[in-house]
Every structure is written in structure tokens, then in C-alpha cells.
Scaffold this motif. Sequence first.
Motif, PDB file in Angstrom:
ATOM      1  N   LEU A  12      -7.789   2.090  -2.343  1.00 35.25           N
ATOM      2  CA  LEU A  12      -7.398   0.690  -2.527  1.00 35.25           C
ATOM      3  C   LEU A  12      -6.469   0.238  -1.406  1.00 35.25           C
ATOM      4  O   LEU A  12      -6.637  -0.848  -0.842  1.00 35.25           O
ATOM      5  CB  LEU A  12      -6.712   0.519  -3.882  1.00 35.25           C
ATOM      6  N   SER A  13      -5.520   1.085  -1.050  1.00 34.00           N
ATOM      7  CA  SER A  13      -4.570   0.739   0.008  1.00 34.00           C
ATOM      8  C   SER A  13      -5.251   0.657   1.369  1.00 34.00           C
ATOM      9  O   SER A  13      -4.990  -0.264   2.148  1.00 34.00           O
ATOM     10  CB  SER A  13      -3.435   1.765   0.041  1.00 34.00           C
ATOM     11  N   VAL A  14      -6.149   1.594   1.663  1.00 33.08           N
ATOM     12  CA  VAL A  14      -6.852   1.593   2.954  1.00 33.08           C
ATOM     13  C   VAL A  14      -7.787   0.390   3.055  1.00 33.08           C
ATOM     14  O   VAL A  14      -7.818  -0.299   4.078  1.00 33.08           O
ATOM     15  CB  VAL A  14      -7.614   2.923   3.161  1.00 33.08           C
ATOM     16  N   VAL A  15      -8.551   0.108   1.997  1.00 31.19           N
ATOM     17  CA  VAL A  15      -9.470  -1.035   2.029  1.00 31.19           C
ATOM     18  C   VAL A  15      -8.697  -2.340   2.172  1.00 31.19           C
ATOM     19  O   VAL A  15      -9.089  -3.228   2.940  1.00 31.19           O
ATOM     20  CB  VAL A  15     -10.379  -1.047   0.776  1.00 31.19           C
ATOM     21  N   SER A  16      -7.576  -2.463   1.455  1.00 30.23           N
ATOM     22  CA  SER A  16      -6.748  -3.672   1.586  1.00 30.23           C
ATOM     23  C   SER A  16      -6.261  -3.854   3.019  1.00 30.23           C
ATOM     24  O   SER A  16      -6.299  -4.956   3.571  1.00 30.23           O
ATOM     25  CB  SER A  16      -5.541  -3.597   0.648  1.00 30.23           C
ATOM     26  N   GLU A  17      -5.825  -2.767   3.626  1.00 30.79           N
ATOM     27  CA  GLU A  17      -5.326  -2.844   4.999  1.00 30.79           C
ATOM     28  C   GLU A  17      -6.449  -3.200   5.970  1.00 30.79           C
ATOM     29  O   GLU A  17      -6.262  -3.988   6.894  1.00 30.79           O
ATOM     30  CB  GLU A  17      -4.655  -1.534   5.407  1.00 30.79           C
ATOM     31  N   GLY A  77       0.815  -1.207   0.000  1.00 32.45           N
ATOM     32  CA  GLY A  77       0.000   0.000   0.000  1.00 32.45           C
ATOM     33  C   GLY A  77       0.846   1.254   0.000  1.00 32.45           C
ATOM     34  O   GLY A  77       0.568   2.211  -0.736  1.00 32.45           O
ATOM     35  N   LEU A  78       1.894   1.252   0.806  1.00 28.20           N
ATOM     36  CA  LEU A  78       2.796   2.410   0.829  1.00 28.20           C
ATOM     37  C   LEU A  78       3.490   2.588  -0.520  1.00 28.20           C
ATOM     38  O   LEU A  78       3.619   3.707  -1.027  1.00 28.20           O
ATOM     39  CB  LEU A  78       3.832   2.250   1.947  1.00 28.20           C
ATOM     40  N   TRP A  79       3.959   1.484  -1.112  1.00 28.65           N
ATOM     41  CA  TRP A  79       4.620   1.561  -2.418  1.00 28.65           C
ATOM     42  C   TRP A  79       3.671   2.164  -3.446  1.00 28.65           C
ATOM     43  O   TRP A  79       4.067   3.054  -4.208  1.00 28.65           O
ATOM     44  CB  TRP A  79       5.078   0.169  -2.859  1.00 28.65           C
ATOM     45  N   PRO A 109      10.214   8.186  -7.766  1.00 28.51           N
ATOM     46  CA  PRO A 109      10.788   7.410  -8.881  1.00 28.51           C
ATOM     47  C   PRO A 109      10.988   5.932  -8.531  1.00 28.51           C
ATOM     48  O   PRO A 109      12.099   5.414  -8.541  1.00 28.51           O
ATOM     49  CB  PRO A 109      12.119   8.114  -9.142  1.00 28.51           C
ATOM     50  N   LEU A 110       9.890   5.234  -8.242  1.00 31.01           N
ATOM     51  CA  LEU A 110       9.958   3.814  -7.916  1.00 31.01           C
ATOM     52  C   LEU A 110       9.724   2.951  -9.149  1.00 31.01           C
ATOM     53  O   LEU A 110       9.831   1.730  -9.080  1.00 31.01           O
ATOM     54  CB  LEU A 110       8.942   3.474  -6.826  1.00 31.01           C
ATOM     55  N   MET A 111       9.373   3.588 -10.275  1.00 31.56           N
ATOM     56  CA  MET A 111       9.214   2.903 -11.557  1.00 31.56           C
ATOM     57  C   MET A 111      10.055   3.635 -12.588  1.00 31.56           C
ATOM     58  O   MET A 111      10.171   4.850 -12.553  1.00 31.56           O
ATOM     59  CB  MET A 111       7.746   2.913 -11.997  1.00 31.56           C
ATOM     60  N   VAL A 125      13.123  -2.805  -4.179  1.00 28.67           N
ATOM     61  CA  VAL A 125      12.081  -2.103  -3.420  1.00 28.67           C
ATOM     62  C   VAL A 125      10.704  -2.681  -3.756  1.00 28.67           C
ATOM     63  O   VAL A 125       9.892  -2.925  -2.862  1.00 28.67           O
ATOM     64  CB  VAL A 125      12.133  -0.578  -3.693  1.00 28.67           C
ATOM     65  N   PHE A 126      10.449  -2.922  -5.036  1.00 28.11           N
ATOM     66  CA  PHE A 126       9.163  -3.492  -5.444  1.00 28.11           C
ATOM     67  C   PHE A 126       8.943  -4.859  -4.801  1.00 28.11           C
ATOM     68  O   PHE A 126       7.883  -5.127  -4.227  1.00 28.11           O
ATOM     69  CB  PHE A 126       9.081  -3.606  -6.972  1.00 28.11           C
ATOM     70  N   CYS A 127       9.960  -5.726  -4.880  1.00 29.11           N
ATOM     71  CA  CYS A 127       9.831  -7.072  -4.299  1.00 29.11           C
ATOM     72  C   CYS A 127       9.665  -7.008  -2.786  1.00 29.11           C
ATOM     73  O   CYS A 127       8.858  -7.754  -2.212  1.00 29.11           O
ATOM     74  CB  CYS A 127      11.036  -7.935  -4.672  1.00 29.11           C
ATOM     75  N   ALA A 128      10.412  -6.127  -2.141  1.00 32.41           N
ATOM     76  CA  ALA A 128      10.292  -5.987  -0.688  1.00 32.41           C
ATOM     77  C   ALA A 128       8.906  -5.489  -0.296  1.00 32.41           C
ATOM     78  O   ALA A 128       8.389  -5.841   0.767  1.00 32.41           O
ATOM     79  CB  ALA A 128      11.364  -5.036  -0.158  1.00 32.41           C
ATOM     80  N   ALA A 129       8.292  -4.689  -1.154  1.00 32.73           N
ATOM     81  CA  ALA A 129       6.959  -4.164  -0.857  1.00 32.73           C
ATOM     82  C   ALA A 129       5.855  -5.171  -1.160  1.00 32.73           C
ATOM     83  O   ALA A 129       4.888  -5.265  -0.412  1.00 32.73           O
ATOM     84  CB  ALA A 129       6.711  -2.879  -1.649  1.00 32.73           C
ATOM     85  N   TYR A 130       5.997  -5.928  -2.237  1.00 28.32           N
ATOM     86  CA  TYR A 130       4.898  -6.788  -2.670  1.00 28.32           C
ATOM     87  C   TYR A 130       5.007  -8.249  -2.251  1.00 28.32           C
ATOM     88  O   TYR A 130       3.983  -8.901  -2.061  1.00 28.32           O
ATOM     89  CB  TYR A 130       4.717  -6.687  -4.193  1.00 28.32           C
ATOM     90  N   TRP A 131       6.196  -8.800  -2.090  1.00 19.05           N
ATOM     91  CA  TRP A 131       6.287 -10.216  -1.735  1.00 19.05           C
ATOM     92  C   TRP A 131       5.691 -10.559  -0.367  1.00 19.05           C
ATOM     93  O   TRP A 131       5.227 -11.682  -0.188  1.00 19.05           O
ATOM     94  CB  TRP A 131       7.722 -10.741  -1.875  1.00 19.05           C
ATOM     95  N   PRO A 132       5.638  -9.659   0.612  1.00 27.14           N
ATOM     96  CA  PRO A 132       4.943 -10.020   1.854  1.00 27.14           C
ATOM     97  C   PRO A 132       3.471 -10.398   1.638  1.00 27.14           C
ATOM     98  O   PRO A 132       2.900 -11.148   2.429  1.00 27.14           O
ATOM     99  CB  PRO A 132       5.071  -8.761   2.717  1.00 27.14           C
ATOM    100  N   LEU A 133       2.878  -9.921   0.550  1.00 25.53           N
ATOM    101  CA  LEU A 133       1.485 -10.288   0.260  1.00 25.53           C
ATOM    102  C   LEU A 133       1.316 -11.799   0.070  1.00 25.53           C
ATOM    103  O   LEU A 133       0.233 -12.340   0.291  1.00 25.53           O
ATOM    104  CB  LEU A 133       0.985  -9.564  -0.992  1.00 25.53           C
ATOM    105  N   ALA A 134       2.383 -12.479  -0.332  1.00 23.78           N
ATOM    106  CA  ALA A 134       2.314 -13.927  -0.522  1.00 23.78           C
ATOM    107  C   ALA A 134       2.041 -14.654   0.799  1.00 23.78           C
ATOM    108  O   ALA A 134       1.535 -15.775   0.807  1.00 23.78           O
ATOM    109  CB  ALA A 134       3.603 -14.442  -1.152  1.00 23.78           C
ATOM    110  N   ALA A 135       2.336 -14.016   1.931  1.00 17.55           N
ATOM    111  CA  ALA A 135       2.095 -14.635   3.241  1.00 17.55           C
ATOM    112  C   ALA A 135       0.684 -14.368   3.756  1.00 17.55           C
ATOM    113  O   ALA A 135       0.240 -15.028   4.705  1.00 17.55           O
ATOM    114  CB  ALA A 135       3.114 -14.120   4.253  1.00 17.55           C
TER     115      ALA A 135
END
Length: 194
Positions: free
Chosen positions: A75-80, A38-40, A50-52, A159-169
Motif C-alpha cells: 500500500l505504501s509503495v503503490v501510494s508513493e 507510508g513510513l508511519w 509504539p505509535l498507537m 507524530v500521526f498528524c505530522a505523518a498524515y496531514w501532508p496528504l491534504a496537499a
Amino acid sequence: MTAAHTPPARLHGRTAPGVPRWAVRAAYLTSLTVLPAGLWRVLAVDFRLPLMDAPADGTPPPDWFGGEWWYVIALSVVSELLAFLAVGLVSEWGEVWPRWIPVLGGRRVPVLAAVIPAGLGAAFNTLLWPYSLTMVSLGYRVDGTPGVGLHVSAWRDVVFCAAYWPLAAWGPLLAVLTVHYYRRRRATALQPVQ
């Protein structure tokens, strides 16, 4: 400071009786799996950090969500909030409806009213995130076609992987909590009244 007045207790209510410490930690960890992504999203899309990378052909970066800044935040708030519902599986408000809820307030939450949505959420997230993140990490779109619409490289990949891979858990943690909730509530319901 009593247990009922600690910051975690004020945030989610008291832990339900009989919940082991590992389950409480897993519930909080479940809600935290969504936070980095969500932060990303907010930083990359709304704040244009400039994350992309810009596309190699010189075209402007895609307008990911139609230019609506509020959509990414919502989207980020609802997901959280959805992830935070895992805390209900270890808290008293996951067993008894809070008093402020009209009609239901103070009544017991039926076991299946919590287990069915939590189980569906666990199944959905367990299937969605590992698959999607693997495809994106390999350079494919989620539908399997080559070429990712997301342009990241070098440190941005990390940075992208560190932000999104926790979703796999998210899904597996929610599944463990759902099974624990079901077994604990069923065991309580089967105990003889004294």
C-alpha cells in the motif's frame, strides 16, 4: 556532471522544455506528500513501533490489515508510485512515451491521456484527505460515527498528524500541476510549425 546525468535527471528523466522551476519543485513536493504516511504505516503496523496506544479497555490493538505484513508495504509503495507520477507532468517522459514501452515507445503522449487520470486523482485526493483527516482529528470515524478505531494520544497525536496531514496537499498540488501541464501542452500544440 551534465544536467542529463544528475541524480534527479536519472531518476525521472529530463525536465520538459518550457517547464518553470516552481512546477518542478511542486512535482517533487507532490511525491513527497505521501512518504511520511507510508513510513508511519510501515513502522506502526509492520514493525509494531509504539505509535498507537493500546485500547483503554485492555483488549489487544486491532490487527489493521488482517495480519498480512506485505499489504502495508505494498500500500505504501503503490501510494508513493502514484504520487511520483506527478513528476511526469513536468518531465519528458510525460510528453513522449519512454522507448522501452512496447508499441507506444517514442510516440507523443496524448494530452488527455495524462490530464484525465491526473485530474481525477487530484479531485479524489482533494476531497478524500482533508475530509478524512479532519474527521479523525476531531475524534470521529470517516463515516461520521464517534470513536476513532485508531488509538493515539499525546506525542503520538503529533507524530500521526505530522505523518498524515501532508496528504491534504497531494490533491491541490496535483491539480495545479495538471492545469499547468494542460496549458503548456496545448500552447505547444497550437504553435505554428516552422
